[in-house]
Write a protein that holds these residues in place. Structure first.
Motif, PDB file in Angstrom:
ATOM      1  N   SER A  74      34.004  10.148  31.198  1.00  0.00           N
ATOM      2  CA  SER A  74      33.414  10.513  32.492  1.00  0.00           C
ATOM      3  C   SER A  74      33.500   9.346  33.476  1.00  0.00           C
ATOM      4  O   SER A  74      33.817   9.523  34.654  1.00  0.00           O
ATOM      5  N   TRP A  75      33.222   8.127  32.969  1.00  0.00           N
ATOM      6  CA  TRP A  75      33.281   6.939  33.834  1.00  0.00           C
ATOM      7  C   TRP A  75      34.712   6.708  34.331  1.00  0.00           C
ATOM      8  O   TRP A  75      34.922   6.421  35.512  1.00  0.00           O
TER       9      TRP A  75
ATOM     10  N   SER B 163      35.549   9.209  36.921  1.00  0.00           N
ATOM     11  CA  SER B 163      34.882   8.896  38.197  1.00  0.00           C
ATOM     12  C   SER B 163      35.649   7.827  38.968  1.00  0.00           C
ATOM     13  O   SER B 163      35.714   7.855  40.204  1.00  0.00           O
ATOM     14  N   LYS B 164      36.231   6.883  38.238  1.00  0.00           N
ATOM     15  CA  LYS B 164      37.050   5.848  38.898  1.00  0.00           C
ATOM     16  C   LYS B 164      38.312   6.470  39.492  1.00  0.00           C
ATOM     17  O   LYS B 164      38.767   6.095  40.580  1.00  0.00           O
TER      18      LYS B 164
ATOM     19  N   ASN C  72      24.499  13.082  35.012  1.00  0.00           N
ATOM     20  CA  ASN C  72      24.563  11.914  35.904  1.00  0.00           C
ATOM     21  C   ASN C  72      24.692  12.380  37.354  1.00  0.00           C
ATOM     22  O   ASN C  72      25.694  12.981  37.734  1.00  0.00           O
TER      23      ASN C  72
ATOM     24  N   SER D 133      34.874  14.874  35.333  1.00  0.00           N
ATOM     25  CA  SER D 133      33.846  13.849  35.135  1.00  0.00           C
ATOM     26  C   SER D 133      32.486  14.502  34.879  1.00  0.00           C
ATOM     27  O   SER D 133      31.717  14.056  34.014  1.00  0.00           O
TER      28      SER D 133
ATOM     29  N   ARG E 268      30.933   9.789  27.585  1.00  0.00           N
ATOM     30  CA  ARG E 268      30.431   8.921  28.661  1.00  0.00           C
ATOM     31  C   ARG E 268      31.540   8.038  29.221  1.00  0.00           C
ATOM     32  O   ARG E 268      31.656   7.857  30.438  1.00  0.00           O
TER      33      ARG E 268
ATOM     34  N   THR F  85      27.982  11.706  39.487  1.00  0.00           N
ATOM     35  CA  THR F  85      29.205  12.516  39.331  1.00  0.00           C
ATOM     36  C   THR F  85      29.187  13.679  40.334  1.00  0.00           C
ATOM     37  O   THR F  85      30.226  14.056  40.868  1.00  0.00           O
TER      38      THR F  85
END
Length: 352
Positions: free
Chosen positions: A53-54, A57-58, A86, A79, A50, A89
């Motif tokens: 992935s975050w 994403s940034k 999610n 991601s 998680r 994404t």
């Protein structure tokens, strides 16, 4: 890790996206070493995934802001692999495809985001409608830019599919006389259009395609109507002349076929050929890019195939047999990206 994330977030807040990307990359490296909490021994794989992935994403947003959509797309795939359920994404992936003018793939990402949003959130009709509008815009953009084929969606209930397909082909020929060199209706899977749920609850469609070029149309039909997807191409290239042949095939035929396949996938969540069908198409695409010695593009397509495979179980029920194939293909993709060779499931599929 916390210090790197604080620093990255501060730079991000100041809109210094180049510095933020560098700091987020450092944080990602620490994540890959197993850090997600203060005590690495207490970090569960889910926590790490998680968080990774975050961070990815940034990085997607940073590279989009820096005008580097190719790099952003790479991170959007990663991601999704880390956190496929999610919906955000997938929306970021759609934004990357849109910046690269790959509208059919942007439409598919938006469709998947919409499906995941409804499954997970359900309540926010306004958000659902906005995602559908984005999906619709991308589908229209994809079709408006096409000159080699056209499409027609026919509402489908529970009628006899054979009769409905004949009728759809006939209506298409009347409506699009410039695209009648080859016409066929996709027999595998029912299509969905981005329409508001309250006005068209669960309305399904048949997709009919017509082509200016007969050979392209026939090749696409062969590929999408078989149980196992195929992409006709050249044999493995071992000489410069064969490499030139592969390049000619890609420019004249391969590129157009992939464009049509991407469009077909932009309105179809479930595929009667099996849940891994679209990923197998991407494996074929990657193989062709390998023949063309385009390693970077091949890696991008393989990562995209992994994101596709990771998302499948969240969109539909997967049988035990299909799950085994899915896991094998995911392992094959990892091997291909790592440059490992040897007998694998994908090699067997190619032989078949």
């Amino acid at each position: 890790l916390q210090a790197a994330l604080r620093d990255a977030s501060a730079r991000y807040g100041q809109r210094d996206f180049a510095a933020a990307a560098a700091k987020f990359s450092t944080a990602l490296e620490l994540c890959s070493k197993g850090f997600a909490t203060e005590d690495p021994l207490k970090s569960s794989p889910d926590d790490i995934s998680r968080l990774a992935s975050w961070i990815e994403s940034k990085l997607v947003i940073c590279y989009l802001k820096l005008g580097q959509p190719d790099l952003a797309l790479h991170h959007s795939h990663r991601s999704i692999i880390q956190n496929p359920s999610n919906f955000r994404t997938h929306l970021r992936q759609a934004a990357c495809f849109r910046c690269l003018h790959r509208y059919s793939e942007a439409a598919r990402s938006a469709m998947v985001a919409q499906c995941l949003y409804v499954l997970a959130e359900g309540a926010g009709l306004e958000t659902s409608d906005l995602i559908q509008l984005y999906w619709q815009a991308m589908t229209q953009e994809a079709l408006s830019g096409e000159v080699s084929f056209s499409a027609l969606y026919t509402p489908f209930e529970k009628e006899d599919k054979t009769d409905k397909i004949k009728e759809a082909n006939k209506i298409f020929a009347e409506k699009h006389p410039d695209y009648v060199q080859h016409i066929f209706t996709d027999p595998h899977g029912i299509h969905l259009l981005p329409e508001r749920a309250e006005s068209h609850p669960d309305q399904q469609y048949l997709l009919t395609l017509g082509f200016r070029n007969k050979e392209i149309g026939k090749t696409v039909e062969t590929s999408v109507t078989r149980k196992l997807p195929v992409l006709p191409g050249q044999k493995r290239t071992f000489s410069s002349s064969m490499e030139e042949e592969a390049e000619t095939f890609w420019q004249n035929t391969g590129k157009r076929i992939m464009a049509v396949m991407a469009f077909i996938g932009s309105t179809k969540i479930k595929d009667e050929r099996g849940p891994c069908a679209r990923a197998i198409e991407q494996f074929h695409h990657a193989s062709l890019l390998s023949d063309l010695r385009r390693g970077e593009e091949q890696a991008q397509v393989m990562t995209q195939a992994m994101a596709e495979l990771a998302t499948v179980p969240y969109l539909q029920r997967v049988s035990q047999e299909d799950d085994k194939l899915l896991q094998s293909l995911m392992a094959d993709a990892v091997d291909i990206l790592a440059g490992r060779t040897g007998e694998r499931v994908w090699t067997k599929i190619q032989k078949v």
